[in-house]
Design a protein around this motif. Structure first.
Motif, PDB file in Angstrom:
ATOM      1  N   LYS A  96      -6.076  13.260  -2.512  1.00  0.00           N
ATOM      2  CA  LYS A  96      -6.575  13.229  -1.137  1.00  0.00           C
ATOM      3  C   LYS A  96      -5.797  12.192  -0.324  1.00  0.00           C
ATOM      4  O   LYS A  96      -4.998  11.426  -0.868  1.00  0.00           O
ATOM      5  CB  LYS A  96      -8.062  12.861  -1.134  1.00  0.00           C
ATOM      6  CG  LYS A  96      -8.335  11.499  -1.764  1.00  0.00           C
ATOM      7  CD  LYS A  96      -9.817  11.167  -1.768  1.00  0.00           C
ATOM      8  CE  LYS A  96     -10.068   9.803  -2.417  1.00  0.00           C
ATOM      9  NZ  LYS A  96     -11.500   9.434  -2.409  1.00  0.00           N
ATOM     10  N   ASP A  97      -6.063  12.172   0.979  1.00  0.00           N
ATOM     11  CA  ASP A  97      -5.465  11.174   1.859  1.00  0.00           C
ATOM     12  C   ASP A  97      -6.121   9.821   1.606  1.00  0.00           C
ATOM     13  O   ASP A  97      -7.353   9.705   1.666  1.00  0.00           O
ATOM     14  CB  ASP A  97      -5.661  11.545   3.326  1.00  0.00           C
ATOM     15  CG  ASP A  97      -4.839  12.760   3.728  1.00  0.00           C
ATOM     16  OD1 ASP A  97      -4.188  13.339   2.833  1.00  0.00           O
ATOM     17  OD2 ASP A  97      -4.850  13.112   4.912  1.00  0.00           O
ATOM     18  N   GLU A  98      -5.303   8.808   1.337  1.00  0.00           N
ATOM     19  CA  GLU A  98      -5.848   7.472   1.112  1.00  0.00           C
ATOM     20  C   GLU A  98      -4.720   6.444   1.091  1.00  0.00           C
ATOM     21  O   GLU A  98      -3.529   6.796   1.109  1.00  0.00           O
ATOM     22  CB  GLU A  98      -6.615   7.414  -0.209  1.00  0.00           C
ATOM     23  CG  GLU A  98      -5.777   7.767  -1.435  1.00  0.00           C
ATOM     24  CD  GLU A  98      -6.583   7.739  -2.713  1.00  0.00           C
ATOM     25  OE1 GLU A  98      -7.459   6.857  -2.826  1.00  0.00           O
ATOM     26  OE2 GLU A  98      -6.342   8.589  -3.594  1.00  0.00           O
ATOM     27  N   ASP A  99      -5.093   5.166   1.069  1.00  0.00           N
ATOM     28  CA  ASP A  99      -4.161   4.062   0.893  1.00  0.00           C
ATOM     29  C   ASP A  99      -4.384   3.472  -0.497  1.00  0.00           C
ATOM     30  O   ASP A  99      -5.487   3.023  -0.806  1.00  0.00           O
ATOM     31  CB  ASP A  99      -4.373   2.976   1.947  1.00  0.00           C
ATOM     32  CG  ASP A  99      -4.000   3.449   3.342  1.00  0.00           C
ATOM     33  OD1 ASP A  99      -3.495   4.585   3.459  1.00  0.00           O
ATOM     34  OD2 ASP A  99      -4.225   2.691   4.307  1.00  0.00           O
ATOM     35  N   VAL A 100      -3.332   3.479  -1.301  1.00  0.00           N
ATOM     36  CA  VAL A 100      -3.439   3.012  -2.686  1.00  0.00           C
ATOM     37  C   VAL A 100      -2.743   1.661  -2.800  1.00  0.00           C
ATOM     38  O   VAL A 100      -1.569   1.522  -2.439  1.00  0.00           O
ATOM     39  CB  VAL A 100      -2.804   4.012  -3.662  1.00  0.00           C
ATOM     40  CG1 VAL A 100      -2.987   3.538  -5.104  1.00  0.00           C
ATOM     41  CG2 VAL A 100      -3.386   5.406  -3.457  1.00  0.00           C
ATOM     42  N   ARG A 148      -0.828  10.736   3.491  1.00  0.00           N
ATOM     43  CA  ARG A 148      -1.384  11.474   4.625  1.00  0.00           C
ATOM     44  C   ARG A 148      -0.986  12.953   4.535  1.00  0.00           C
ATOM     45  O   ARG A 148       0.126  13.279   4.124  1.00  0.00           O
ATOM     46  CB  ARG A 148      -0.866  10.890   5.954  1.00  0.00           C
ATOM     47  CG  ARG A 148      -1.275   9.439   6.211  1.00  0.00           C
ATOM     48  CD  ARG A 148      -2.777   9.312   6.469  1.00  0.00           C
ATOM     49  NE  ARG A 148      -3.157   7.929   6.751  1.00  0.00           N
ATOM     50  CZ  ARG A 148      -3.546   7.055   5.850  1.00  0.00           C
ATOM     51  NH1 ARG A 148      -3.604   7.429   4.571  1.00  0.00           N
ATOM     52  NH2 ARG A 148      -3.894   5.827   6.189  1.00  0.00           N
ATOM     53  N   ASN A 157       0.829  -1.203   0.000  1.00  0.00           N
ATOM     54  CA  ASN A 157       0.000   0.000   0.000  1.00  0.00           C
ATOM     55  C   ASN A 157       0.864   1.253   0.000  1.00  0.00           C
ATOM     56  O   ASN A 157       1.834   1.349   0.771  1.00  0.00           O
ATOM     57  CB  ASN A 157      -0.923   0.033   1.225  1.00  0.00           C
ATOM     58  CG  ASN A 157      -2.075  -0.941   1.101  1.00  0.00           C
ATOM     59  OD1 ASN A 157      -2.452  -1.332  -0.005  1.00  0.00           O
ATOM     60  ND2 ASN A 157      -2.629  -1.353   2.226  1.00  0.00           N
TER      61      ASN A 157
END
Length: 367
Positions: A81-85, A50, A46
């Protein structure tokens, strides 16, 4: 009084501002820095985003060290945006490679966003290699005791070369210093991390245990030389000169490190260089002594068989690892470790020939 209040107010505002900035810093990292995949299989990690709102939009691109070993999907990602890819890694060739993230916005730090990927052909070979590693670790660890037992049984160290012991204790002590320093001392560990930011600490717990145990076992053997019959044996002048050169080299290294001319990590490397040199020359005095006496009495052949076993298994492990990860460069591109193992095995074979062929009818103690 008003001036003091104003200074305190400014200090408070500055502190609050620093805290806000720190909280707002863009943080890009990955879920793991190490990934092991079987050839022609896939795995994933991932990309963790953040505090990116103030910097978005920007693009993260993945650079691959060896594109013939792995490929990733997607190879780039637009950050909003803030996320887990989730990033998919495809293993297309055996070996080692790195995936490194780079941001199109130069003000963003992505130092933590990298993954070391290891692609292996057969997981079973990895397990087999681990088993071999522990077997040769045990063989080398107990190889000191046959000589200790022979000395105790004979109540004599006649036939055991003192130059070999002197070089051995220096070599294993320096090896222990290298391992202990790189594993336990925070400043040295920090320097290693700064010098090799994506590298792993090469020292493992079993390295420390082996080095300390080897030094202790050698000390026991040296103590036996004072307790048991030794005839007129002593450390030769040649060995003393060699040890003096080593001592001068290390003394200069200590002075340079204490004066901040070099780092203490460099001094530890100097210790390892001396250890490697000792490994190359330490068997010569014993082999020559056996030749002069035309006998191997007093020199434990059990020690040689265990050392031979450890050396063969050590080289076998390197060959298995090289095949499994298609990493023959580790042997032929940097042959030091393999060469030292081969050198030790060659000497072990020579000692076996001396014991069972050349001098098998000779009993030095009866002459």
């Amino acid at each position: 009084m008003q001036r003091i209040f104003t200074r305190r107010k400014l200090l408070l505002i500055a502190t609050l501002f620093i805290n806000v900035v720190q909280k707002a810093q863009c943080d890009i990292s990955v879920s793991t820095n190490d990934l092991t995949i079987q050839l022609e299989h896939t795995d994933s990690f991932n990309l963790i985003l953040r505090n990116v709102t103030n910097y978005a939009p920007f693009t993260i691109k993945f650079d691959i060290q060896h594109k013939d070993i792995i490929r990733v999907e997607p190879d780039s990602y637009n950050v909003t945006k803030d996320e887990d890819v989730n990033i998919i890694v495809h293993a297309i060739g055996a070996g080692h490679s790195e995936v490194v993230a780079n941001a199109t916005n130069s003000s963003i730090t992505v130092r933590k966003a990298f993954v070391r990927v290891t692609v292996q052909k057969h997981p079973e070979l990895d397990t087999f290699s681990l088993v071999i590693g522990w077997i040769y670790f045990v063989a080398w660890s107990i190889s000191f005791y046959p000589q200790i037992y022979v000395n105790f049984q004979r109540k004599s160290v006649v036939g055991l070369n003192f130059d070999f012991l002197a070089l051995n204790i220096i070599g294993f002590t320096l090896y222990a210093v290298f391992n202990l320093g790189l594993y336990f001392i925070p400043e040295i560990k920090a320097e290693y991390s700064n010098r090799y930011p994506r590298g792993l600490n090469p020292v493992q717990v079993n390295d420390i245990v082996f080095a300390v145990h080897a030094a202790a076992a050698t000390i026991i053997t040296i103590v036996q030389c004072y307790l048991y019959e030794r005839s007129d044996q002593r450390v030769s002048h040649v060995a003393r000169i060699i040890i003096g050169v080593f001592g001068l080299f290390l003394f200069i290294g200590i002075i340079l490190a204490a004066s901040d001319v070099i780092h203490w990590l460099d001094f530890l490397y100097y210790c390892s260089y001396v250890k490697l040199t000792i490994t190359l020359i330490k068997y010569v005095p014993q082999a020559y002594m056996n030749y002069k006496r035309q006998s191997t009495v007093g020199w434990s052949i059990g020690n040689i068989f265990l050392d031979f076993t450890g050396g063969i298994l050590s080289m076998l492990q390197m060959i298995i690892i090289s095949y499994n990860y298609d990493d023959w460069v580790s042997i032929f591109g940097d042959p030091t470790k393999f060469g030292l193992g081969l050198f030790s095995v060659v000497f072990d074979i020579f000692f076996i020939v001396q014991h069972y062929v050349l001098y098998r009818h000779t009993n030095y103690e009866e002459q």
